[in-house]
Design a protein around this motif. Structure first.
Motif, mmCIF file in Angstrom:
data_model
loop_
_atom_site.group_PDB
_atom_site.id
_atom_site.type_symbol
_atom_site.label_atom_id
_atom_site.label_comp_id
_atom_site.label_asym_id
_atom_site.label_seq_id
_atom_site.Cartn_x
_atom_site.Cartn_y
_atom_site.Cartn_z
ATOM 1 N N ILE A 66 0.842 -1.205 0.000
ATOM 2 C CA ILE A 66 0.000 0.000 0.000
ATOM 3 C C ILE A 66 0.873 1.249 0.000
ATOM 4 C CG2 ILE A 66 -1.627 1.358 1.393
ATOM 5 C CD1 ILE A 66 -2.848 -1.359 2.256
ATOM 6 N N PHE A 67 1.901 1.267 0.844
ATOM 7 C CA PHE A 67 2.788 2.432 0.900
ATOM 8 C C PHE A 67 3.583 2.595 -0.390
ATOM 9 C CE2 PHE A 67 1.950 2.236 5.459
ATOM 10 C CZ PHE A 67 1.733 3.580 5.723
ATOM 11 N N TRP A 68 4.013 1.491 -1.003
ATOM 12 C CA TRP A 68 4.711 1.606 -2.283
ATOM 13 C C TRP A 68 3.783 2.154 -3.364
ATOM 14 C CZ3 TRP A 68 9.429 2.494 -2.641
ATOM 15 C CH2 TRP A 68 10.361 1.898 -1.807
ATOM 16 N N THR A 69 2.516 1.800 -3.299
ATOM 17 C CA THR A 69 1.545 2.351 -4.250
ATOM 18 C C THR A 69 1.401 3.860 -4.052
ATOM 19 O OG1 THR A 69 0.377 0.237 -4.272
ATOM 20 C CG2 THR A 69 -0.817 2.146 -5.122
ATOM 21 N N TYR A 70 1.364 4.302 -2.797
ATOM 22 C CA TYR A 70 1.336 5.748 -2.514
ATOM 23 C C TYR A 70 2.586 6.435 -3.056
ATOM 24 C CZ TYR A 70 -2.606 5.175 0.720
ATOM 25 O OH TYR A 70 -3.820 4.908 1.281
ATOM 26 N N CYS A 71 3.731 5.791 -2.892
ATOM 27 C CA CYS A 71 4.981 6.365 -3.393
ATOM 28 C C CYS A 71 4.949 6.499 -4.907
ATOM 29 C CB CYS A 71 6.168 5.520 -2.949
ATOM 30 S SG CYS A 71 6.481 5.586 -1.179
ATOM 31 N N ILE A 72 4.412 5.501 -5.585
ATOM 32 C CA ILE A 72 4.299 5.575 -7.042
ATOM 33 C C ILE A 72 3.381 6.738 -7.432
ATOM 34 C CG2 ILE A 72 3.356 4.395 -9.078
ATOM 35 C CD1 ILE A 72 4.415 1.768 -7.845
ATOM 36 N N ALA A 73 2.267 6.886 -6.744
ATOM 37 C CA ALA A 73 1.353 7.994 -7.039
ATOM 38 C C ALA A 73 2.042 9.344 -6.817
ATOM 39 C CB ALA A 73 0.102 7.888 -6.170
ATOM 40 N N PHE A 74 2.789 9.469 -5.728
ATOM 41 C CA PHE A 74 3.512 10.712 -5.442
ATOM 42 C C PHE A 74 4.578 10.957 -6.503
ATOM 43 C CE2 PHE A 74 6.870 13.121 -3.271
ATOM 44 C CZ PHE A 74 6.144 14.248 -2.908
ATOM 45 N N PHE A 98 13.312 8.593 1.461
ATOM 46 C CA PHE A 98 12.074 8.798 2.221
ATOM 47 C C PHE A 98 11.056 7.720 1.854
ATOM 48 C CE2 PHE A 98 7.827 10.743 2.506
ATOM 49 C CZ PHE A 98 7.791 10.980 3.879
ATOM 50 N N PHE A 99 10.949 7.400 0.567
ATOM 51 C CA PHE A 99 10.054 6.326 0.129
ATOM 52 C C PHE A 99 10.443 4.999 0.784
ATOM 53 C CE2 PHE A 99 8.994 8.248 -4.329
ATOM 54 C CZ PHE A 99 8.229 9.218 -3.714
ATOM 55 N N LEU A 100 11.738 4.716 0.793
ATOM 56 C CA LEU A 100 12.202 3.470 1.406
ATOM 57 C C LEU A 100 11.850 3.416 2.891
ATOM 58 C CD1 LEU A 100 15.748 3.121 -0.205
ATOM 59 C CD2 LEU A 100 13.771 1.645 -0.619
ATOM 60 N N ILE A 101 12.084 4.509 3.591
ATOM 61 C CA ILE A 101 11.810 4.540 5.034
ATOM 62 C C ILE A 101 10.317 4.379 5.307
ATOM 63 C CG2 ILE A 101 11.824 6.052 7.065
ATOM 64 C CD1 ILE A 101 14.526 7.155 5.965
ATOM 65 N N ILE A 102 9.500 5.129 4.601
ATOM 66 C CA ILE A 102 8.049 5.056 4.823
ATOM 67 C C ILE A 102 7.510 3.683 4.474
ATOM 68 C CG2 ILE A 102 5.820 5.914 3.957
ATOM 69 C CD1 ILE A 102 7.161 7.759 5.960
ATOM 70 N N SER A 103 7.918 3.148 3.348
ATOM 71 C CA SER A 103 7.332 1.891 2.861
ATOM 72 C C SER A 103 7.807 0.653 3.598
ATOM 73 C CB SER A 103 7.593 1.736 1.370
ATOM 74 O OG SER A 103 6.939 2.770 0.665
#
Length: 176
Positions: A116-124, A143-148
């Motif tokens: 789900i978080f990787w999908t958000y990162c792709i959208a961003f 930041f993407f790596l840390i969040i996801s």
């Protein structure tokens, strides 16, 4: 009305297990082909495609965990039909089953949340690309790596510490 006898229920459950297993295998195949093509083709190695590969790795692990859950549940429910004494002993052992179930649930929940978080990162990332922003730097990728990966780790740690994974303690209706 809507009453099923045990054999109809068993057949429907088996069909559901088979269809879900086939879908898991197709998903695993798709994820592996994304990851392999990224590794083999140098021209595909961009930041955007790396994010897609990381999403595919989350989906791969999540789907594999679901497939393991289907297989273990099937083996546990049908242990008497398998003649291998080691297999029937392993799946009938409550401690082993509980440990496998908790591990499978932990892996599945972690990678589901990560996907789900990787999908958000792709959208961003797409939003920043459309806006032609210069923000998409190495720092944003980290930041993407840390969040996801970190946020799902915190959630799973909480679930493990408070023993929310594995078989439910709620009573289940008997099919007998």
């Amino acid at each position: 009305s809507c009453q099923l006898n045990i054999s109809e229920y068993s057949v429907r459950l088996l069909v559901l297990e088979v269809v879900t297993g086939v879908m898991c295998i197709l998903s695993i195949t798709g994820c592996l082909s994304i990851m392999i093509s990224f590794c083999l083709c140098k021209e595909l190695r961009t930041r955007a495609r790396l994010i897609v590969v990381l999403l595919a790795s989350s989906v791969l692990c999540y789907t594999t965990a679901n497939l393991v859950g289907i297989v273990v549940t099937h083996l546990q429910k049908n242990a008497q039909f398998y003649n291998n004494s080691l297999l029937s002993t392993a799946v009938s052992n409550a401690t082993v089953l509980d440990t496998v179930c908790k591990a499978q649930a932990g892996v599945a929940v972690f990678f589901y949340i990560a996907s789900i978080f990787w999908t958000y990162c792709i959208a961003f990332y797409i939003l920043m690309s459309v806006l032609q922003s210069k923000i998409m730097s190495q720092i944003t990728f980290y930041f993407f790596l840390i969040i996801s990966w970190l946020v799902p780790s915190v959630i799973i740690t909480y679930l493990i510490v408070y023993d929310y994974l594995g078989y439910s303690c709620l009573p289940v209706e008997s099919t007998n």
